[in-house]
Design a protein around this motif. Structure first.
Motif, PDB file in Angstrom:
ATOM      1  N   VAL A 109      -7.621  18.361   5.852  1.00 44.84           N
ATOM      2  CA  VAL A 109      -6.964  19.746   7.599  1.00 44.84           C
ATOM      3  C   VAL A 109      -6.162  19.261   7.619  1.00 44.84           C
ATOM      4  O   VAL A 109      -6.281  17.445   7.925  1.00 44.84           O
ATOM      5  CB  VAL A 109      -9.051  19.278   7.452  1.00 44.84           C
ATOM      6  CG1 VAL A 109      -9.073  19.544   9.328  1.00 44.84           C
ATOM      7  CG2 VAL A 109      -9.525  20.191   6.489  1.00 44.84           C
ATOM      8  N   ILE A 128      -0.942   7.558   2.253  1.00 44.45           N
ATOM      9  CA  ILE A 128       0.224   7.999   2.869  1.00 44.45           C
ATOM     10  C   ILE A 128       0.715   7.128   4.890  1.00 44.45           C
ATOM     11  O   ILE A 128       1.889   7.320   4.742  1.00 44.45           O
ATOM     12  CB  ILE A 128       0.207   9.735   3.666  1.00 44.45           C
ATOM     13  CG1 ILE A 128       0.833  10.272   4.101  1.00 44.45           C
ATOM     14  CG2 ILE A 128      -1.606   9.213   4.644  1.00 44.45           C
ATOM     15  CD1 ILE A 128       0.616  12.235   4.967  1.00 44.45           C
ATOM     16  N   VAL A 129      -0.545   6.148   4.293  1.00 44.06           N
ATOM     17  CA  VAL A 129       0.300   5.067   6.330  1.00 44.06           C
ATOM     18  C   VAL A 129       1.184   4.437   5.978  1.00 44.06           C
ATOM     19  O   VAL A 129       2.320   4.150   6.331  1.00 44.06           O
ATOM     20  CB  VAL A 129      -1.093   4.786   6.042  1.00 44.06           C
ATOM     21  CG1 VAL A 129      -0.332   3.824   7.477  1.00 44.06           C
ATOM     22  CG2 VAL A 129      -1.534   5.209   7.371  1.00 44.06           C
ATOM     23  N   VAL A 176      -0.842  -6.455  -4.678  1.00 44.29           N
ATOM     24  CA  VAL A 176      -0.476  -8.086  -4.648  1.00 44.29           C
ATOM     25  C   VAL A 176      -1.744  -9.001  -4.059  1.00 44.29           C
ATOM     26  O   VAL A 176      -3.093  -8.572  -4.308  1.00 44.29           O
ATOM     27  CB  VAL A 176      -0.920  -7.156  -2.825  1.00 44.29           C
ATOM     28  CG1 VAL A 176      -0.283  -8.399  -2.328  1.00 44.29           C
ATOM     29  CG2 VAL A 176       0.541  -6.884  -2.725  1.00 44.29           C
ATOM     30  N   GLN A 186      -7.531   7.231  -0.465  1.00 45.97           N
ATOM     31  CA  GLN A 186      -7.921   8.412   0.884  1.00 45.97           C
ATOM     32  C   GLN A 186      -6.546   9.122   0.494  1.00 45.97           C
ATOM     33  O   GLN A 186      -7.399  10.384   1.104  1.00 45.97           O
ATOM     34  CB  GLN A 186      -7.808   6.844   1.792  1.00 45.97           C
ATOM     35  CG  GLN A 186      -9.014   6.015   2.201  1.00 45.97           C
ATOM     36  CD  GLN A 186      -8.555   5.422   3.255  1.00 45.97           C
ATOM     37  OE1 GLN A 186      -9.193   6.020   4.264  1.00 45.97           O
ATOM     38  NE2 GLN A 186      -8.305   4.613   3.555  1.00 45.97           N
ATOM     39  N   THR A 187      -5.885   9.065   0.473  1.00 49.26           N
ATOM     40  CA  THR A 187      -4.572  10.205   0.233  1.00 49.26           C
ATOM     41  C   THR A 187      -4.907  10.715  -0.527  1.00 49.26           C
ATOM     42  O   THR A 187      -4.540  12.526  -0.015  1.00 49.26           O
ATOM     43  CB  THR A 187      -3.198   9.554   1.335  1.00 49.26           C
ATOM     44  OG1 THR A 187      -3.182   8.140   1.470  1.00 49.26           O
ATOM     45  CG2 THR A 187      -2.492  10.214   1.255  1.00 49.26           C
ATOM     46  N   ASN A 232      -9.364  13.569   0.014  1.00 47.71           N
ATOM     47  CA  ASN A 232     -10.083  14.112   1.833  1.00 47.71           C
ATOM     48  C   ASN A 232      -9.853  15.191   1.845  1.00 47.71           C
ATOM     49  O   ASN A 232      -9.627  16.019   0.651  1.00 47.71           O
ATOM     50  CB  ASN A 232      -8.310  12.870   2.332  1.00 47.71           C
ATOM     51  CG  ASN A 232      -7.314  13.255   2.510  1.00 47.71           C
ATOM     52  OD1 ASN A 232      -7.056  14.953   2.272  1.00 47.71           O
ATOM     53  ND2 ASN A 232      -6.645  12.799   2.538  1.00 47.71           N
ATOM     54  N   THR A 287      -3.390  13.261   8.729  1.00 47.09           N
ATOM     55  CA  THR A 287      -2.614  13.952  10.117  1.00 47.09           C
ATOM     56  C   THR A 287      -0.949  13.298  10.913  1.00 47.09           C
ATOM     57  O   THR A 287      -0.105  13.252  11.376  1.00 47.09           O
ATOM     58  CB  THR A 287      -3.426  15.441  10.964  1.00 47.09           C
ATOM     59  OG1 THR A 287      -4.539  15.014   9.725  1.00 47.09           O
ATOM     60  CG2 THR A 287      -3.171  15.785  11.904  1.00 47.09           C
ATOM     61  N   GLY A 339       0.963  -1.547   0.032  1.00 51.08           N
ATOM     62  CA  GLY A 339       0.065   0.494  -0.131  1.00 51.08           C
ATOM     63  C   GLY A 339       1.092   1.113  -0.150  1.00 51.08           C
ATOM     64  O   GLY A 339       1.595   1.267   0.767  1.00 51.08           O
ATOM     65  N   GLU A 374       2.521  -1.068  -4.868  1.00 51.85           N
ATOM     66  CA  GLU A 374       1.134   0.216  -4.784  1.00 51.85           C
ATOM     67  C   GLU A 374       0.581  -0.051  -6.009  1.00 51.85           C
ATOM     68  O   GLU A 374       0.841  -0.577  -7.098  1.00 51.85           O
ATOM     69  CB  GLU A 374       1.642   1.293  -5.303  1.00 51.85           C
ATOM     70  CG  GLU A 374       0.714   2.104  -5.250  1.00 51.85           C
ATOM     71  CD  GLU A 374      -1.241   1.830  -4.823  1.00 51.85           C
ATOM     72  OE1 GLU A 374      -0.679   2.386  -3.107  1.00 51.85           O
ATOM     73  OE2 GLU A 374      -1.777   1.996  -4.940  1.00 51.85           O
ATOM     74  N   LYS A 375      -0.807  -0.883  -6.084  1.00 56.63           N
ATOM     75  CA  LYS A 375      -1.111  -1.835  -7.147  1.00 56.63           C
ATOM     76  C   LYS A 375      -1.542  -0.597  -8.110  1.00 56.63           C
ATOM     77  O   LYS A 375      -1.635  -0.517  -9.534  1.00 56.63           O
ATOM     78  CB  LYS A 375      -2.722  -1.936  -6.961  1.00 56.63           C
ATOM     79  CG  LYS A 375      -3.523  -1.595  -6.441  1.00 56.63           C
ATOM     80  CD  LYS A 375      -4.700  -2.409  -5.902  1.00 56.63           C
ATOM     81  CE  LYS A 375      -6.704  -1.479  -5.323  1.00 56.63           C
ATOM     82  NZ  LYS A 375      -7.273  -0.850  -5.667  1.00 56.63           N
ATOM     83  N   ALA A 396      -7.342   3.179   9.864  1.00 56.25           N
ATOM     84  CA  ALA A 396      -6.908   4.036   9.713  1.00 56.25           C
ATOM     85  C   ALA A 396      -7.426   5.629   8.676  1.00 56.25           C
ATOM     86  O   ALA A 396      -6.749   5.646   8.094  1.00 56.25           O
ATOM     87  CB  ALA A 396      -5.145   3.914   9.546  1.00 56.25           C
ATOM     88  N   ALA A 439      -6.180   9.895   9.763  1.00 50.11           N
ATOM     89  CA  ALA A 439      -4.515   9.633   9.664  1.00 50.11           C
ATOM     90  C   ALA A 439      -3.559   9.693   9.187  1.00 50.11           C
ATOM     91  O   ALA A 439      -2.504   9.686   9.133  1.00 50.11           O
ATOM     92  CB  ALA A 439      -4.664   7.634   9.067  1.00 50.11           C
TER      93      ALA A 439
END
Ligand SMILES: Cc1cc2nc3c(=O)[nH]c(=O)nc-3n(C[C@H](O)[C@H](O)[C@H](O)COP(=O)(O)OP(=O)(O)OC[C@H]3O[C@@H](n4cnc5c(N)ncnc54)[C@H](O)[C@@H]3O)c2cc1C
Length: 406
Positions: A54, A16-17, A179, A47-48, A51, A387, A13, A38-39, A381, A385
């Motif tokens: 903020v 950002i996490v 994956v 999500q990153t 969003n 931030t 993945g 990363e696919k 997450a 997550a």
């Protein structure tokens, strides 16, 4: 298997996490070889990259929870990171506004949590002070959060990627590399991915909306299912955008992990309004009509989904109304800015939250990171997550340092 290893750690993945986890492990362990798989064709595609942008201050969260701790630490780290690497951000402040008397108790609870979490500078304010901060906004009472801000999380993710890879041939982010399977052995893991098989000693699963499926591939029982909640945004036209200086948030429902439809000035200078929260029929589906049989089957055959519907049907119904009726969405915004008109709004982007749901219909509130022998799984997450990402990365690093022999 040890002599055929390609990497020490594979992170699944490139959001950002995952990137922050790889980066933090790389910083603390200079000899470790790390790959991020990363696919999509680029990092931060889900999500990153979808969003509100903020930088949360961390006042909503249960004191001492993972969310409260990592949000407070992560925010400071994120701002220091942005300063060091010339990433644009702005501490514009935010107000959480009650427009009806019935919201005052919940507003008070948020304020008390903020005090317990030691959020700097928060203050209760009245209608006149609301107008001083946001001249077009009305409300009967509000919390002013001076240190909330805005940033582009895609830029942060891309910077983390470049820091991870620069000058290192043994640290690589592979994009377009999905994956599809995992084979676990006593001393390592083989990943079956687009382009072939890759072997490593350890796996870290940061697959966001697919994280429960990756855990299943690793034969790890995680006790939750990821249920996707889509959120749609509208954008304000230029004239109307002048009516929003910073961040205007509603009083959240304390039983739900969603913060409610807010007005957000982005770092690019636009003003976005949203997101609502409706169950999506496709995990990575951003259109209202997007549908995946597999994703819908997984959500609707899970007893937790039906128990959640029963518990929150009233809220769910309201959110669908916001999704399908522009007028209804507008009415929610007019509670804060009465002068907004339908012609001020144009459809904007949308995002899908990866929300872990327990078997009894409970929306898992806190972040969840689970270890199973030579694998770590970030299973919940959602916001904040982005931030908190650098602090979550540090938590993953600590777990890996303690349990893996790095
Ligand atoms: C609408 C919305 C608004 C939000 N607003 C905010 C906000 O204002 N502030 C904030 O702090 N947080 C916010 N959040 C939360 C924040 O965006 C997320 O918590 C954070 O981006 C999660 O990052 P992640 O890396 O875990 O997930 P993701 O960014 O989704 O990354 C997961 C990655 O894994 C990849 N992947 C999945 N399966 C595979 C596979 N099989 N093989 C290889 N790769 C795979 C995906 O392609 C994806 O790139 C918001 C979220 C949403 C949806």
């Amino acid at each position: 298997m040890r002599d055929q290893l390609d990497f020490d750690i594979i992170v699944i993945g490139g959001g950002i996490v995952g990137l922050a986890s790889a980066y933090k492990i790389g910083l603390r362990h200079s000899n470790i070889r790390i790959a991020v798989l990363e696919k999509e064709g680029q990092v931060a595609s889900h999500q990153t990259g979808r969003n509100s942008g903020v930088i949360h201050s961390g006042l909503y969260y249960k004191p001492e929870s993972y969310k409260a701790r990592t949000c407070a630490e992560g925010r400071k780290e994120l701002i220091a990171f942005a300063q060091e690497h010339n990433i644009a951000y702005k501490i514009c402040g935010k107000i959480i506004v009650a427009t009806e008397r019935s919201e005052l108790d919940n507003l008070e609870r948020v304020f008390e949590k903020g005090l317990e979490n030691q959020i700097e500078g928060i203050q209760k304010i009245g209608p006149d002070e609301i107008k001083k901060i946001e001249p077009f906004c009305q409300g009967i009472s509000a919390i002013h959060v001076p240190y909330a801000g805005i940033i582009d999380f895609v830029e942060v993710a891309e910077k983390i990627r470049s820091l991870l890879e620069t000058g290192r041939r043994d640290r690589k982010v592979y994009t377009s590399c999905e994956v599809k399977g995992l084979n676990r052995y006593k001393d390592g893991v083989e990943v079956v991915a687009d382009g072939g098989r890759i072997r490593a000693r350890y796996i870290i699963n940061c697959a966001g909306l697919q994280s429960d499926r990756i855990a299943k591939m690793a034969r790890v029982w995680c006790g939750v299912r990821i249920v996707p909640f889509r959120g749609d945004y509208y954008e304000l036209n230029q004239g109307a955008a002048e009516k929003v200086k910073g961040l205007i948030y509603p009083v959240p429902d304390p039983d739900l992990p969603f913060l409610g439809v807010h007005l957000t000035r982005t770092i690019q200078g636009k003003v976005e309004c949203g997101p609502n929260a409706v169950l999506a029929f496709k995990r990575e589906g951003y259109g209202k009509k997007d549908f995946s049989f597999k994703d819908s089957w997984d959500a609707l055959t899970y007893p937790g989904t039906w128990l959640m519907f029963m518990r929150h049907w009233r809220y769910g119904f309201e959110e669908y109304k916001k999704s399908f009726s522009k007028n209804y969405f507008l009415k929610q915004l007019q509670k804060f800015i009465p002068s907004l008109r339908a012609e001020d709004l144009r459809p904007g982007t949308s995002g899908v939250r990866a929300q872990a749901l327990g078997p009894n219909g409970e929306l898992v509130d806190d972040f969840r990171i689970q270890r199973d022998e030579n694998t770590i799984h970030v299973l919940n997450a959602p916001s904040p997550a982005a931030t908190a990402s650098l602090a979550i990365g540090e938590a993953v690093n600590k777990m890996a340092t303690k349990h893996f022999s790095l």
